[in-house]
Scaffold this motif. Sequence first.
Motif, mmCIF file in Angstrom:
data_model
loop_
_atom_site.group_PDB
_atom_site.id
_atom_site.type_symbol
_atom_site.label_atom_id
_atom_site.label_comp_id
_atom_site.label_asym_id
_atom_site.label_seq_id
_atom_site.Cartn_x
_atom_site.Cartn_y
_atom_site.Cartn_z
ATOM 1 N N LYS A 2 0.854 -1.188 0.000
ATOM 2 C CA LYS A 2 0.000 0.000 0.000
ATOM 3 C C LYS A 2 0.897 1.249 0.000
ATOM 4 C CE LYS A 2 -4.250 -1.759 1.894
ATOM 5 N NZ LYS A 2 -3.965 -3.080 1.324
ATOM 6 N N ALA A 3 0.454 2.246 -0.762
ATOM 7 C CA ALA A 3 1.203 3.512 -0.816
ATOM 8 C C ALA A 3 0.218 4.644 -1.059
ATOM 9 C CB ALA A 3 2.237 3.472 -1.945
ATOM 10 N N ILE A 4 0.564 5.835 -0.590
ATOM 11 C CA ILE A 4 -0.211 7.028 -0.915
ATOM 12 C C ILE A 4 0.257 7.522 -2.274
ATOM 13 C CG2 ILE A 4 -0.639 9.438 -0.291
ATOM 14 C CD1 ILE A 4 -2.063 7.533 1.604
ATOM 15 N N LEU A 5 -0.696 7.775 -3.160
ATOM 16 C CA LEU A 5 -0.347 8.337 -4.469
ATOM 17 C C LEU A 5 -1.049 9.670 -4.689
ATOM 18 C CD1 LEU A 5 0.677 5.332 -5.239
ATOM 19 C CD2 LEU A 5 0.386 6.207 -7.531
ATOM 20 N N VAL A 6 -0.336 10.601 -5.329
ATOM 21 C CA VAL A 6 -0.913 11.882 -5.733
ATOM 22 C C VAL A 6 -0.941 11.868 -7.259
ATOM 23 C CG1 VAL A 6 -0.557 14.392 -5.781
ATOM 24 C CG2 VAL A 6 -0.022 13.096 -3.695
ATOM 25 N N HIS A 7 -2.141 11.869 -7.838
ATOM 26 C CA HIS A 7 -2.283 11.855 -9.310
ATOM 27 C C HIS A 7 -2.455 13.267 -9.865
ATOM 28 C CE1 HIS A 7 -2.593 7.475 -9.896
ATOM 29 N NE2 HIS A 7 -3.153 7.477 -8.702
ATOM 30 N N LEU A 15 -4.620 12.877 -1.748
ATOM 31 C CA LEU A 15 -3.756 11.810 -1.200
ATOM 32 C C LEU A 15 -4.584 10.524 -1.140
ATOM 33 C CD1 LEU A 15 -2.250 13.863 1.778
ATOM 34 C CD2 LEU A 15 -1.022 13.220 -0.300
ATOM 35 N N LYS A 16 -4.294 9.572 -2.023
ATOM 36 C CA LYS A 16 -5.106 8.343 -2.111
ATOM 37 C C LYS A 16 -4.267 7.130 -1.738
ATOM 38 C CE LYS A 16 -8.493 10.297 -4.786
ATOM 39 N NZ LYS A 16 -9.544 11.009 -4.090
ATOM 40 N N TYR A 42 6.306 21.055 4.280
ATOM 41 C CA TYR A 42 6.612 21.226 2.855
ATOM 42 C C TYR A 42 5.846 20.222 1.984
ATOM 43 C CZ TYR A 42 9.371 17.281 1.200
ATOM 44 O OH TYR A 42 9.729 16.042 0.745
ATOM 45 N N GLU A 43 5.522 19.055 2.566
ATOM 46 C CA GLU A 43 4.800 18.040 1.772
ATOM 47 C C GLU A 43 3.392 18.525 1.421
ATOM 48 O OE1 GLU A 43 5.564 15.054 4.675
ATOM 49 O OE2 GLU A 43 7.683 15.045 4.118
ATOM 50 N N THR A 44 2.838 19.426 2.235
ATOM 51 C CA THR A 44 1.517 19.993 1.894
ATOM 52 C C THR A 44 1.669 21.023 0.764
ATOM 53 O OG1 THR A 44 1.527 21.854 3.476
ATOM 54 C CG2 THR A 44 0.789 19.729 4.314
ATOM 55 N N TYR A 45 2.788 21.792 0.780
ATOM 56 C CA TYR A 45 2.991 22.770 -0.300
ATOM 57 C C TYR A 45 3.211 22.020 -1.627
ATOM 58 C CZ TYR A 45 5.106 24.987 3.987
ATOM 59 O OH TYR A 45 5.412 25.380 5.248
ATOM 60 N N MET A 46 4.026 20.948 -1.563
ATOM 61 C CA MET A 46 4.316 20.174 -2.784
ATOM 62 C C MET A 46 3.032 19.546 -3.323
ATOM 63 S SD MET A 46 7.050 17.052 -3.220
ATOM 64 C CE MET A 46 8.585 17.916 -3.458
ATOM 65 N N ARG A 47 2.232 18.980 -2.438
ATOM 66 C CA ARG A 47 0.969 18.334 -2.851
ATOM 67 C C ARG A 47 0.028 19.325 -3.532
ATOM 68 N NH1 ARG A 47 -2.151 18.794 1.674
ATOM 69 N NH2 ARG A 47 -2.918 20.539 0.459
ATOM 70 N N SER A 48 0.042 20.591 -3.044
ATOM 71 C CA SER A 48 -0.890 21.581 -3.606
ATOM 72 C C SER A 48 -0.384 22.142 -4.937
ATOM 73 C CB SER A 48 -1.105 22.718 -2.601
ATOM 74 O OG SER A 48 0.093 23.456 -2.484
ATOM 75 N N THR A 60 4.548 9.560 -4.790
ATOM 76 C CA THR A 60 4.276 9.234 -3.388
ATOM 77 C C THR A 60 5.045 10.219 -2.534
ATOM 78 O OG1 THR A 60 3.875 6.900 -3.835
ATOM 79 C CG2 THR A 60 4.588 7.450 -1.606
ATOM 80 N N PRO A 61 4.367 11.020 -1.687
ATOM 81 C CA PRO A 61 5.087 12.012 -0.884
ATOM 82 C C PRO A 61 5.927 11.361 0.222
ATOM 83 C CG PRO A 61 2.696 12.430 -0.903
ATOM 84 C CD PRO A 61 2.911 11.065 -1.447
ATOM 85 N N GLY A 62 6.733 12.194 0.872
ATOM 86 C CA GLY A 62 7.409 11.761 2.091
ATOM 87 C C GLY A 62 8.909 11.626 1.991
#
Length: 319
Positions: A2-7, A15-16, A42-48, A60-62
């Motif tokens: 299992k992994a979190i993916l950002v599409h 974050l799925k 920073y992971e929230t800034y990158m995700r946005s 996958t963040p982190g």
Amino acid sequence: MKAILVHEFGGPEVLKLEEVPTPRPGAGQILVRIHAAGVNPYETYMRSGTYAIKPPLPYTPGSDGAGVVDAVGEGVDNFKPGDSVYLSIPIGAYAEYALATVAQVHPLPAKVTFSQGAGLWVPYGTAYHALYQCARARAGEAVLIHGASGGVGTAAVQMARALGLKVLATASSDKGLDLVKREGAHHAFNHAKTGYLGEILNATNGQGVDLILEMLANVNLGQDLKLLAQRGRVVIIGSRGDATITPRDIMSRRASILGFTLWGVSEAEQKEIHAGLLAGLENGALRPIVGKEIPLAEAGRAHKEILEPGAFGKIVLVS
Ligand code: NAP
């Protein structure tokens, strides 16, 4: 695995948690079963999609993970399956497994938990670089850790105290203020309370502080300069916008404003950082504070909570 993916870039809902193939280590690589991953602002800034670095999608963040070596690729002889380690990787830690190069894998002492290990590279690496390599802090100096209750701040409090500085620290909640005092601050101030800047100056008998580690420069930089002693320096660690300053505050104090991002830290500096962290973990000077453990599947909730006031050490994702 299992992994979190950002599409797509967007809010915390992008974050799925998904099922993806478990990677295999190639030559010089190490596969680590991640038990805890640190959540960093920073992971929230990158995700946005608003951050200077935009990884190719999906990603996958982190950057911070801790766990157990599962398998090693050809040519890896300094780690073996079963070793407890923490990682310093650009992305990929929000997952059950992550691949890393040898230089990105570091031994985790037995007394340090995986959740604590997930709070090492970004927060402790940043605090170490700010204090020792950027500001060249010296015993006997007075440091203001402006925003001391979170990941970087608690690390900086422990390091500055261990080095022999006089530590002044800020937080905005009672539990945060108690935490920074418990971790070594000589004085704690509430940065949400009117008049706290005067209290800081009074605590230095009007002399000002030699060094400020600043977590929110867009809000505080202008006032920071007025809190500095002669030849004082501010290290900008965090900022979420523009700031207005009075240049004469710098001139009259012969002061300096410094800043960095961890992405730009050299390989030699990184080696020094990890050696310093290992020593501090082993001798007990460094004790990462885990405020909240959240299941990996709820990474979106962690991204909301990391930006809320009332920080208390680290938020980590567990799997
Ligand atoms: P964190 O765990 O979320 O902690 C945030 C800290 O900022 C808390 O202590 C919080 O205090 C404090 N804060 C909130 N409002 C403040 C204000 N008005 N004045 C002073 N402090 C305030 O985040 P972190 O991991 O410690 O990171 C701190 C900042 O540094 C973030 O902006 C992050 O992006 C940045 N950072 C930069 C680098 C780099 O390479 N330059 C590396 C790591 C982190 P309360 O919650 O108690 O109000």
